[in-house]
Design an enzyme around this catalytic site. Structure first.
Site, short mmCIF file in Angstrom:
data_model
loop_
_atom_site.label_atom_id
_atom_site.label_comp_id
_atom_site.label_asym_id
_atom_site.label_seq_id
_atom_site.Cartn_x
_atom_site.Cartn_y
_atom_site.Cartn_z
CE1 TYR A 32 -18.44 20.69 23.61
CE2 TYR A 32 -17.53 22.34 25.00
CZ TYR A 32 -18.04 21.00 24.90
OH TYR A 32 -18.25 20.39 25.89
CG HIS A 90 -15.57 15.91 24.57
ND1 HIS A 90 -15.49 17.03 24.08
CD2 HIS A 90 -16.82 15.70 25.24
CE1 HIS A 90 -16.53 17.76 24.39
NE2 HIS A 90 -17.42 16.87 25.17
#
Length: 144
Positions: A32, A90
């Site tokens: 991110y 992830h």
């Protein structure tokens, strides 16, 4: 979040407002904002780390035995903390799941990943189930 510098003040204010409203669980990832979200979150929780439950995630291409360790250390630095409450892969990539699970063990033993509080994948039982069908594992941005 953490991607556009000119939004920094507004994003930080939003995080702090959430904390003041009672939010204590934050889920972020190295991907991110190329770590920018972790850095922003560190500013928002400064002085309040012990009140928070922090989750971060490793990119699949950083999920190997050595690269997962380096990725976790980078996340800890960006988050300005010595530990994570939960560290996740992830999404599945090419690295065998057992290798990733084993890579997380030294952090758990060293106190950088807090003890599990419920069921979790144990490295000895890790196996490689088929990847989730569809394009999700190819995206470099979260999919709702």
């Amino acid at each position: 979040m953490g991607e556009v510098r000119r939004h920094h003040t507004r994003e930080l204010a939003a995080l702090k407002a959430g904390i003041e409203a009672g939010i204590t669980l934050f889920d972020t990832a190295e991907m991110y904002g190329d770590g920018g979200a972790e850095e922003l979150l560190a500013q928002a929780i400064a002085g309040r780390r012990d009140e928070m439950f922090l989750v971060s995630k490793v990119y699949p291409h950083n999920a190997g035995a050595k690269s997962a360790i380096a990725a976790c250390e980078r996340s800890l630095r960006r988050l300005a903390t010595d530990r994570l409450d939960l560290y996740l892969l992830h999404w599945r990539g090419r690295v065998p799941l057992a290798e990733t699970a084993h890579a997380f063990e030294p952090f758990r033993r060293g106190g950088k990943l807090l003890p599990r509080r419920g069921p979790a994948l144990h490295p000895a039982g890790a196996h490689d189930p088929p990847a989730t069908p569809g394009p999700r594992h190819r995206h470099h941005h979260p999919v709702p």
